[in-house]
Design an enzyme around this catalytic site. Sequence first.
Site, mmCIF file in Angstrom:
data_model
loop_
_atom_site.group_PDB
_atom_site.id
_atom_site.type_symbol
_atom_site.label_atom_id
_atom_site.label_comp_id
_atom_site.label_asym_id
_atom_site.label_seq_id
_atom_site.Cartn_x
_atom_site.Cartn_y
_atom_site.Cartn_z
ATOM 1 N N CYS A 12 0.792 -1.222 0.000
ATOM 2 C CA CYS A 12 0.000 0.000 0.000
ATOM 3 C C CYS A 12 0.825 1.272 0.000
ATOM 4 O O CYS A 12 2.040 1.235 0.053
ATOM 5 C CB CYS A 12 -0.859 0.098 1.260
ATOM 6 S SG CYS A 12 -1.553 -1.395 1.846
ATOM 7 N N ASN A 113 0.457 1.105 5.818
ATOM 8 C CA ASN A 113 1.290 0.454 4.810
ATOM 9 C C ASN A 113 2.234 -0.499 5.545
ATOM 10 O O ASN A 113 2.976 -0.069 6.427
ATOM 11 C CB ASN A 113 2.090 1.508 4.039
ATOM 12 C CG ASN A 113 3.076 0.898 3.049
ATOM 13 O OD1 ASN A 113 4.084 1.503 2.719
ATOM 14 N ND2 ASN A 113 2.807 -0.281 2.566
#
Length: 474
Positions: A12, A113
Site C-alpha cells: 500500500c 502500509n
Amino acid sequence: MHYVGRELNEECAVFGIWGHANAARLTYYGLHSMQHRGQEGAGIAVTDGKRIYDHKGLGLVNDVFDHEKLEQLNKGHAAIGHVRYSTQGGNSYANVQPLVFRSQKDTLSIAHNGNLVNAHKLKGELEERGSIFQTTSDTEVIAHLIKRDFSDNFIESVKHALSVIKGAYALAMLTERQLIAALDPNGLRPLSLGRLGEAWVIASETCAFDLIGATYVRDINPGEILIIDSDGLHSEFYTNHSNPAICSMEYIYFSRPDSNIQGINVHAARKNLGRMLAQEAPVEADVVTGVPDSSISAAIGYAEATGIPYELGMIKNRYVGRTFIQPSQELREQGVKMKLSPVRAIIEGKRVVMVDDSIVRGTTSRRIVGMLRDAGATEVHVRISSPPITHPCFYGIDTSTSSELIAATHSVEEIREEIGADSLVFLGVDGMMKAIGRDPALKNCGQCLACFTGKYPTEIYPDTVLPHEKEMLV
Ligand code: SF4
C-alpha cells in the site's frame, strides 16, 4: 489483480495532510501519484474538526473517486488516504482503507502500509477479551489495541498500541482533532514529511509531494510518532529500541524513480545498481535493454558502465486497465501478448543484455527471454540488479511462501536453464548495498535484506510462518 507484468507487489501507500482547505482533493492527487503501490482499493477520510467523513472503494483511485464524490468530501482541513494491494486479509470492500471506527466519544481513522507479524496472536488475545473484528485486515488490530487501552490520554493509548504490534507499519491516523503519523522501529516502509504553505503533509513516497507542490522536509524516523494538531507539529519516540532496516526492494523495485528515500534518489540508486552489475557481470553484447518500467534505470547504468548502447528493446502496453478482459491461456499460447512487445528493429540479429530488477517465480523472465528470441535476438544475457530472492517477506510484499520463489529451490544455473537465457547473473548482496550507498561492512547497514539472506529484522511469530517455511528462518 494487479498491474500487468509485476511479479512482486507492494501492499500500500498512505497519505495525510493537516491544515489545508482542499485536504481531500490534495489527498486524491497524492494517492494518484502513488497508485503503483496498490491498485485494489482506495479511500480517503477527512475531518472538519467536528466529524469524520469518508469514502472508499475497490479499484484504482480514478475508479473510486469522481468529481462529485471528491466535492462531497472536500469540506475539511485534514485528511488521510490509502491505496491498497491486498497481501493480508484478502481483497474485500471491508478491508479497503482508511478503516474508520466510530464511537460515541470520537472517531478514529487508520491507513496502514506494511504488515504486522504478530497480528494473528494479538487478534486471538483481543477476541478472548471480547473484541469483535469486522475485517480480516491486520490494521484493525491496531484500532482495537488503541480503544482497549482505556487511557484518558489518546496519544498514550496510541503509543501503547505501537509498542505491542510488531512488523512493518507506516501509519497515518486521523481523529477529529489530530493527524498522527508513525513508523515501526525498523522503518521497514518509507514515510516522509512535507510542507505545503502552512499545511503539513505525510506520504509514503516523496513523488506525492512533487505532484501537489509540497516541499520535502524530512523522512520520519523509525520508532517516531508525529502528532499534528491546532498546536502545530510535535514529534516523539515511542520506543528506545529502533533499528533502521528499510526494505531494500523499495530502492530496487517498488518506489517511483522520482522519489527519494532517506535522501537517496531511487532512479540514481537503480542506475548505480546497474553500474555495479556491469562491474560484477560484464558480457560481450550489442545492446542493453531494460524491462519496463522499473528496470530501465538499472539498464541505463549497466549500459553507461559497459559502453554497450542502451536501447528501448521492449515497449509496455500502458492501457491494460483493471477491467480489461485478459486473454485465455489458449489465446496467450497463440501469441496474444498484453504486457510487453519487443522492438524487432532493435533486437533482430543482436546479442542482447536484458536487465531486470528481480526474479520471483521465473515465469515472467522466461516469457521475456522467449519474446526477445522470437524477435530475432541471437543471444540473450540476463542481468538482475538484485540478489536472488530466496526467502519470503512477512512485511507486506506478496512473497509470503518460498514455494513461489524460484531461487529458493534452484541454483543460478538451474534458473538460467529454466528461463532459457544464454547467461544469468544476479547482483551480490554487498554490491547491492554499496550501489545504494550503504556500507556492507557495518553490522547494521540500515536496510532489510531478509528476502536475500533470511535474516529478518524482527521476531517472526509462529503464526506468521507456514509450517514448511520454518526451517528456512535463520
Ligand atoms: S524481506 Fe525483502 S521485500 Fe520484505 S521488507 Fe525485507 S527487503 Fe523488503
